[in-house]
Design a protein around this motif. Structure first.
Motif, PDB file in Angstrom:
ATOM      1  N   ARG A   2       0.853  -1.187   0.000  1.00  8.81           N
ATOM      2  CA  ARG A   2       0.000   0.000   0.000  1.00  8.81           C
ATOM      3  C   ARG A   2       0.894   1.245   0.000  1.00  8.81           C
ATOM      4  NH1 ARG A   2      -5.382   1.205   1.834  1.00  8.81           N
ATOM      5  NH2 ARG A   2      -5.477   3.364   2.514  1.00  8.81           N
ATOM      6  N   CYS A   3       0.614   2.139  -0.919  1.00  5.88           N
ATOM      7  CA  CYS A   3       1.350   3.402  -0.953  1.00  5.88           C
ATOM      8  C   CYS A   3       0.387   4.522  -1.323  1.00  5.88           C
ATOM      9  CB  CYS A   3       2.518   3.335  -1.933  1.00  5.88           C
ATOM     10  SG  CYS A   3       2.028   3.107  -3.622  1.00  5.88           S
ATOM     11  N   VAL A   4       0.776   5.744  -1.003  1.00  3.16           N
ATOM     12  CA  VAL A   4      -0.062   6.908  -1.270  1.00  3.16           C
ATOM     13  C   VAL A   4       0.637   7.761  -2.320  1.00  3.16           C
ATOM     14  CG1 VAL A   4      -1.095   8.984  -0.290  1.00  3.16           C
ATOM     15  CG2 VAL A   4      -1.013   6.888   1.055  1.00  3.16           C
ATOM     16  N   ILE A   5      -0.076   7.996  -3.414  1.00  5.12           N
ATOM     17  CA  ILE A   5       0.421   8.863  -4.485  1.00  5.12           C
ATOM     18  C   ILE A   5      -0.687   9.861  -4.778  1.00  5.12           C
ATOM     19  CG2 ILE A   5       1.210   8.982  -6.880  1.00  5.12           C
ATOM     20  CD1 ILE A   5       2.236   6.117  -6.575  1.00  5.12           C
ATOM     21  N   ALA A   6      -0.346  11.130  -4.728  1.00  6.19           N
ATOM     22  CA  ALA A   6      -1.301  12.222  -4.960  1.00  6.19           C
ATOM     23  C   ALA A   6      -2.494  12.122  -4.013  1.00  6.19           C
ATOM     24  CB  ALA A   6      -1.763  12.248  -6.417  1.00  6.19           C
ATOM     25  N   ARG A   7      -2.221  11.806  -2.762  1.00  6.91           N
ATOM     26  CA  ARG A   7      -3.215  11.725  -1.691  1.00  6.91           C
ATOM     27  C   ARG A   7      -4.221  10.586  -1.871  1.00  6.91           C
ATOM     28  NH1 ARG A   7      -3.145  16.914  -3.309  1.00  6.91           N
ATOM     29  NH2 ARG A   7      -5.292  16.825  -4.031  1.00  6.91           N
ATOM     30  N   PHE A   8      -3.954   9.658  -2.784  1.00  8.66           N
ATOM     31  CA  PHE A   8      -4.829   8.510  -2.985  1.00  8.66           C
ATOM     32  C   PHE A   8      -4.065   7.227  -2.666  1.00  8.66           C
ATOM     33  CE2 PHE A   8      -6.719  11.680  -5.821  1.00  8.66           C
ATOM     34  CZ  PHE A   8      -8.046  11.605  -5.422  1.00  8.66           C
ATOM     35  N   PRO A   9      -4.679   6.308  -1.922  1.00  8.47           N
ATOM     36  CA  PRO A   9      -3.992   5.045  -1.618  1.00  8.47           C
ATOM     37  C   PRO A   9      -4.064   4.083  -2.812  1.00  8.47           C
ATOM     38  CG  PRO A   9      -6.144   5.098  -0.574  1.00  8.47           C
ATOM     39  CD  PRO A   9      -5.955   6.429  -1.241  1.00  8.47           C
ATOM     40  N   LEU A  12      -0.073  -1.612  -4.747  1.00 11.88           N
ATOM     41  CA  LEU A  12       0.822  -1.911  -5.858  1.00 11.88           C
ATOM     42  C   LEU A  12       1.638  -3.162  -5.566  1.00 11.88           C
ATOM     43  CD1 LEU A  12       2.243   1.652  -6.634  1.00 11.88           C
ATOM     44  CD2 LEU A  12       0.409   0.458  -7.818  1.00 11.88           C
ATOM     45  N   THR A  13       1.867  -3.940  -6.602  1.00 11.36           N
ATOM     46  CA  THR A  13       2.774  -5.081  -6.521  1.00 11.36           C
ATOM     47  C   THR A  13       3.767  -4.959  -7.658  1.00 11.36           C
ATOM     48  OG1 THR A  13       1.419  -6.473  -7.954  1.00 11.36           O
ATOM     49  CG2 THR A  13       0.981  -6.591  -5.569  1.00 11.36           C
ATOM     50  N   LYS A  14       4.910  -5.592  -7.495  1.00  9.21           N
ATOM     51  CA  LYS A  14       5.926  -5.542  -8.541  1.00  9.21           C
ATOM     52  C   LYS A  14       5.380  -6.155  -9.831  1.00  9.21           C
ATOM     53  CE  LYS A  14      10.811  -6.139  -9.296  1.00  9.21           C
ATOM     54  NZ  LYS A  14      12.103  -6.357  -8.675  1.00  9.21           N
ATOM     55  N   GLY A  15       4.693  -7.281  -9.714  1.00  7.56           N
ATOM     56  CA  GLY A  15       4.095  -7.924 -10.881  1.00  7.56           C
ATOM     57  C   GLY A  15       3.038  -7.059 -11.542  1.00  7.56           C
ATOM     58  N   GLY A  16       2.259  -6.352 -10.739  1.00 10.27           N
ATOM     59  CA  GLY A  16       1.232  -5.465 -11.274  1.00 10.27           C
ATOM     60  C   GLY A  16       1.829  -4.313 -12.058  1.00 10.27           C
ATOM     61  N   VAL A  17       2.938  -3.758 -11.550  1.00  8.71           N
ATOM     62  CA  VAL A  17       3.612  -2.669 -12.256  1.00  8.71           C
ATOM     63  C   VAL A  17       4.201  -3.192 -13.565  1.00  8.71           C
ATOM     64  CG1 VAL A  17       5.526  -1.021 -12.166  1.00  8.71           C
ATOM     65  CG2 VAL A  17       4.079  -1.340 -10.160  1.00  8.71           C
ATOM     66  N   ALA A  61       8.937  12.327  -6.680  1.00 11.97           N
ATOM     67  CA  ALA A  61       9.411  11.752  -5.418  1.00 11.97           C
ATOM     68  C   ALA A  61       8.445  10.705  -4.877  1.00 11.97           C
ATOM     69  CB  ALA A  61       9.623  12.857  -4.388  1.00 11.97           C
ATOM     70  N   GLU A  62       7.145  10.927  -5.055  1.00 12.78           N
ATOM     71  CA  GLU A  62       6.158   9.942  -4.599  1.00 12.78           C
ATOM     72  C   GLU A  62       6.299   8.630  -5.364  1.00 12.78           C
ATOM     73  OE1 GLU A  62       2.183  12.225  -3.295  1.00 12.78           O
ATOM     74  OE2 GLU A  62       2.867  12.720  -5.335  1.00 12.78           O
ATOM     75  N   VAL A  63       6.477   8.729  -6.669  1.00 14.48           N
ATOM     76  CA  VAL A  63       6.636   7.524  -7.495  1.00 14.48           C
ATOM     77  C   VAL A  63       7.980   6.869  -7.195  1.00 14.48           C
ATOM     78  CG1 VAL A  63       6.667   6.637  -9.855  1.00 14.48           C
ATOM     79  CG2 VAL A  63       5.173   8.542  -9.265  1.00 14.48           C
ATOM     80  N   LEU A  64       9.020   7.674  -7.013  1.00 15.03           N
ATOM     81  CA  LEU A  64      10.345   7.151  -6.674  1.00 15.03           C
ATOM     82  C   LEU A  64      10.289   6.327  -5.394  1.00 15.03           C
ATOM     83  CD1 LEU A  64      13.477   7.169  -7.106  1.00 15.03           C
ATOM     84  CD2 LEU A  64      13.497   9.215  -5.695  1.00 15.03           C
ATOM     85  N   MET A  67       8.372   3.002  -6.124  1.00 12.49           N
ATOM     86  CA  MET A  67       9.132   2.064  -6.965  1.00 12.49           C
ATOM     87  C   MET A  67      10.317   1.473  -6.214  1.00 12.49           C
ATOM     88  SD  MET A  67       7.526   1.839  -9.823  1.00 12.49           S
ATOM     89  CE  MET A  67       6.026   2.026  -8.892  1.00 12.49           C
ATOM     90  N   THR A  68      10.947   2.279  -5.375  1.00 14.58           N
ATOM     91  CA  THR A  68      12.068   1.789  -4.566  1.00 14.58           C
ATOM     92  C   THR A  68      11.584   0.745  -3.572  1.00 14.58           C
ATOM     93  OG1 THR A  68      13.195   3.911  -4.806  1.00 14.58           O
ATOM     94  CG2 THR A  68      13.948   2.479  -3.034  1.00 14.58           C
ATOM     95  N   GLN A  69      10.455   0.988  -2.933  1.00 13.29           N
ATOM     96  CA  GLN A  69       9.909   0.033  -1.970  1.00 13.29           C
ATOM     97  C   GLN A  69       9.493  -1.274  -2.637  1.00 13.29           C
ATOM     98  OE1 GLN A  69       6.790   2.147   0.069  1.00 13.29           O
ATOM     99  NE2 GLN A  69       8.220   3.166   1.470  1.00 13.29           N
ATOM    100  N   LEU A  70       9.100  -1.207  -3.900  1.00  7.22           N
ATOM    101  CA  LEU A  70       8.727  -2.415  -4.633  1.00  7.22           C
ATOM    102  C   LEU A  70       9.950  -3.185  -5.137  1.00  7.22           C
ATOM    103  CD1 LEU A  70       5.656  -1.187  -6.682  1.00  7.22           C
ATOM    104  CD2 LEU A  70       5.652  -2.857  -4.825  1.00  7.22           C
ATOM    105  N   GLY A  71      11.126  -2.571  -5.060  1.00  6.90           N
ATOM    106  CA  GLY A  71      12.351  -3.262  -5.451  1.00  6.90           C
ATOM    107  C   GLY A  71      12.872  -2.929  -6.835  1.00  6.90           C
ATOM    108  N   PHE A  72      12.325  -1.896  -7.464  1.00  3.57           N
ATOM    109  CA  PHE A  72      12.822  -1.482  -8.773  1.00  3.57           C
ATOM    110  C   PHE A  72      14.062  -0.615  -8.598  1.00  3.57           C
ATOM    111  CE2 PHE A  72       8.331  -2.288  -9.785  1.00  3.57           C
ATOM    112  CZ  PHE A  72       8.479  -3.115 -10.893  1.00  3.57           C
TER     113      PHE A  72
END
Length: 102
Positions: A2-9, A12-17, A61-64, A67-72
């Motif tokens: 679970r992550c928040v981007i642009a104030r919306f939860p 996300l999963t690595k496979g989903g991305v 920065a939000e996407v960074l 993506m870092t937390q997902l292991g990219f």
């Protein structure tokens, strides 16, 4: 994850991305980027695809962070070459010196 981007939860999963970015042609990278598969994508492009939101609604920065937390692997801005470094021609000219005045 679970992550928040642009104030919306978002969940996300690595496979989903990976699935979301399949078939998406990367735009030219001029800033920070993320490596998905074997391609380098700008963070804003990835954020727009996975959230379906306008790029102005979130920061890179939000996407960074997500993506870092997902292991990219994420890449920062490339450092620009200093402007005061002479090129090879200027360097050779400086080594030869200036002509002597008579």
């Amino acid at each position: 994850m679970r992550c928040v981007i642009a104030r919306f939860p978002f969940e996300l999963t690595k496979g989903g991305v990976l699935e979301s970015m399949k078939g998406i042609k990367p735009e030219p990278v001029v800033g920070e980027s993320v490596i998905i598969g074997r391609r380098h994508y700008p963070l804003k492009q990835v954020g727009q695809v996975i959230t379906r939101q306008d790029r102005r609604d979130f920061s890179a920065a939000e996407v960074l962070r997500a993506m870092t937390q997902l292991g990219f692997t994420c890449r920062a801005l490339p450092e620009a070459a200093p402007l005061d470094v002479p090129g090879s021609l200027q360097h050779a000219s400086a080594m030869l010196g200036t002509p002597a005045t008579v």
